[in-house]
Write an enzyme that holds these catalytic residues in place. Structure first.
Site, short mmCIF file in Angstrom:
data_model
loop_
_atom_site.label_atom_id
_atom_site.label_comp_id
_atom_site.label_asym_id
_atom_site.label_seq_id
_atom_site.Cartn_x
_atom_site.Cartn_y
_atom_site.Cartn_z
N ASN A 146 0.77 -1.18 -0.17
CA ASN A 146 0.10 0.17 -0.28
C ASN A 146 0.81 1.29 0.16
OD1 ASN A 146 -2.39 1.80 0.62
ND2 ASN A 146 -3.19 -0.09 0.12
N ARG A 147 0.37 2.27 0.42
CA ARG A 147 0.64 3.92 -0.01
C ARG A 147 1.63 4.19 1.20
NH1 ARG A 147 -3.78 3.06 -2.24
NH2 ARG A 147 -4.27 3.47 -4.45
N HIS A 207 2.77 0.17 -3.10
CA HIS A 207 3.49 -1.30 -3.30
C HIS A 207 5.01 -1.38 -3.58
CE1 HIS A 207 -0.65 -2.29 -2.90
NE2 HIS A 207 -1.16 -2.26 -4.08
N HIS A 255 -1.23 -9.78 -3.28
CA HIS A 255 -2.15 -9.06 -3.99
C HIS A 255 -3.02 -9.90 -4.93
CE1 HIS A 255 -4.00 -5.58 -5.31
NE2 HIS A 255 -3.11 -4.82 -4.84
N SER A 256 -3.50 -11.07 -4.32
CA SER A 256 -4.64 -11.94 -5.21
C SER A 256 -6.01 -11.11 -5.17
CB SER A 256 -4.64 -13.35 -4.55
OG SER A 256 -3.46 -13.89 -4.68
N TYR A 257 -6.42 -11.33 -6.32
CA TYR A 257 -7.74 -10.85 -6.70
C TYR A 257 -8.70 -12.25 -6.81
CZ TYR A 257 -6.23 -6.07 -8.25
OH TYR A 257 -5.65 -5.00 -8.32
N ASP A 291 -11.81 0.27 -0.40
CA ASP A 291 -10.21 0.31 -0.65
C ASP A 291 -9.61 0.84 0.56
OD1 ASP A 291 -7.76 0.10 -1.57
OD2 ASP A 291 -8.03 1.41 -3.50
N GLN A 316 -6.47 -4.87 3.85
CA GLN A 316 -6.71 -4.01 2.98
C GLN A 316 -7.90 -4.63 2.21
OE1 GLN A 316 -5.78 -0.73 2.98
NE2 GLN A 316 -6.62 -0.22 0.87
N GLU A 332 -5.81 -8.19 1.60
CA GLU A 332 -4.36 -8.08 1.87
C GLU A 332 -4.16 -7.89 2.97
OE1 GLU A 332 -2.95 -4.90 -1.18
OE2 GLU A 332 -5.38 -5.04 -1.58
C1 BGC Z 1 -4.73 -0.56 -3.22
C2 BGC Z 1 -5.69 0.13 -4.41
C3 BGC Z 1 -4.77 -0.10 -5.72
C4 BGC Z 1 -4.74 -1.74 -5.82
C5 BGC Z 1 -3.85 -2.08 -7.05
C6 BGC Z 1 -4.51 -2.10 -3.63
O1 BGC Z 1 -3.74 -2.40 -2.43
O2 BGC Z 1 -5.30 -0.29 -1.99
O3 BGC Z 1 -5.62 1.41 -4.37
O4 BGC Z 1 -5.39 0.35 -6.78
O5 BGC Z 1 -4.00 -2.29 -4.77
O6 BGC Z 1 -2.69 -1.43 -7.13
#
Ligand code: BGC
Length: 370
Positions: free
Chosen positions: A98-99, A130, A199-201, A271, A307, A335
């Site tokens: 994350n940020r 990330h 970061h699995s969807y 998010d 997350q 996450e």
């Molecule tokens: C973030 C999103 C981001 C995504 C893909 C997530 O962990 O919170 O804001 O768009 O990752 O990068």
């Protein structure tokens, strides 16, 4: 009779005791590095892990009728991951999940700068997301087979993407029964900050089969961390009670996602980081139930946060495995990690790692169907 019984007992034991692990080539990166794909198989469950980005490329899980489907978003080829994995599909994230606001933080009185790669206006990035432009999702990890799985190692040099210290990260993926376990560890030779995750969807009805709005989600958290317009936590630890962020009882993702709520507007949906009630003990963080397939995903972790991201930035411009288009909210991420921007929030659980300390934690993705 006795021999037959023994054979059956042994067969049962091997299927319980060990996932089959196989390795194949998955191609070469543009700079000539070999990438392998490891397949972990136990009973009806299969996990495919590639050494580029430590990515979970596929995850095959049976539904309530025993029919298998691949339930994670991703691509068929290495080339697509190298060129187009803008959403970080399936990847290991490091050094900082994350940020980080402005890409800047101060540690031991010194300010560090991580190149910025994220913000509301893509032409003017304001945050490091990330781990910066070339995070752990874009490197080839060393790999070796271990019992039930694969161990990945990446040595990140001092100053990598601006982060201090030579960091050795070891991530083990193992599959035992219905549990895919991710075990993260790391050591450093200088004080640093670290926040690894995966970061699995997930789309429990099958990747590319539509949106996740009818999935019931439960998150065992009474609080979350609200964000500003740049998706940076304001520092507040807010109660979820009476808000669309209360997932303490299973609730469909889509039930409140379009509510007139300032935080949902800022996130373009969910998010946000939820503050887990388990406070660092290994416990269930979240559960997802998909009604048409009956598949259930339980996320178990000892991390303080999760997350929950509902694929708000997916817009149908990405075509994934088998030519399937990934539309708006066609996958959800859970996450497990420390809170975003923790290095700039002394009140959040610390993400500092010092020489001599061992960073170690786990997440289990547990699958079932009902
Ligand atoms: C973030 C999103 C981001 C995504 C893909 C997530 O962990 O919170 O804001 O768009 O990752 O990068």
């Amino acid at each position: 009779m006795r021999v037959a019984a023994l054979v059956i007992a042994l067969m049962t034991m091997t299927s319980v005791v060990s996932a089959q692990v196989t390795k194949q080539s998955f191609g070469k990166t543009p700079d000539g590095k070999n990438v392998d794909i490891y397949t972990l198989k136990d009973g009806a469950i299969e996990a495919h892990i590639i050494t580029y980005g430590g990515i979970i490329q596929a995850l095959k899980v049976p539904d309530k009728n025993g029919k298998s489907a691949d339930i994670v978003l991703g691509f068929d080829t290495l080339d697509e991951y190298v060129k187009g994995n803008k959403g970080y599909f399936g990847a290991l994230i490091g050094r900082y999940g994350n940020r980080i606001a402005g890409g800047k933080f101060t540690l031991d009185g010194k300010t560090y700068s991580i190149p910025v790669n994220d913000g509301p206006d893509p032409n003017h990035p304001v945050n490091a997301l990330h781990g910066g432009p070339k995070g752990f999702d874009k490197v080839v990890w060393d790999a070796k087979e271990i019992p039930h799985g694969v161990e990945l190692t990446y040595v990140s040099p001092d100053g990598d993407q601006g982060f201090p210290g030579k960091l050795t990260a070891v991530v083990r993926y193992t599959l035992v029964g219905k549990d895919l376990k991710i075990d993260y560890s790391a050591t450093t030779d200088k004080d640093t900050v670290l926040n690894l995750t995966n970061h699995s969807y997930f789309n429990l009805a099958g990747a590319g089969s539509g949106d996740i709005l009818k999935n019931d989600v439960k998150i065992n958290a009474s609080h979350y961390t609200p964000v500003d317009a740049n998706l940076i936590p304001t520092g507040e630890i807010a109660s979820v009670a009476g808000t669309p962020f209360d997932f303490r009882k299973p609730t469909a993702v889509g039930a409140r996602i379009n509510d007139d709520n300032d935080q949902l507007k800022k996130g373009h949906g969910y998010d946000h980081n939820w503050v887990l009630d388990s406070t660092g003990k290994l416990a269930e963080a979240a559960e997802v139930y998909e009604p048409s397939s009956g598949r259930v995903l339980q996320v178990i972790t000892d991390q303080p946060g999760v997350q929950f991201y509902t694929g708000n930035f997916l817009d149908g411009s990405i075509t994934g495995k088998g030519g399937k288009v990934y539309g708006h909210r066609s996958g959800l991420c859970l996450e497990t990690q420390h809170f975003p921007d923790s290095p700039n929030h002394p009140k959040f659980p610390s993400t500092e790692l010092k020489p001599g300390q061992k960073y170690h934690w786990v997440t289990v993705f547990r699958f079932s169907a009902r």
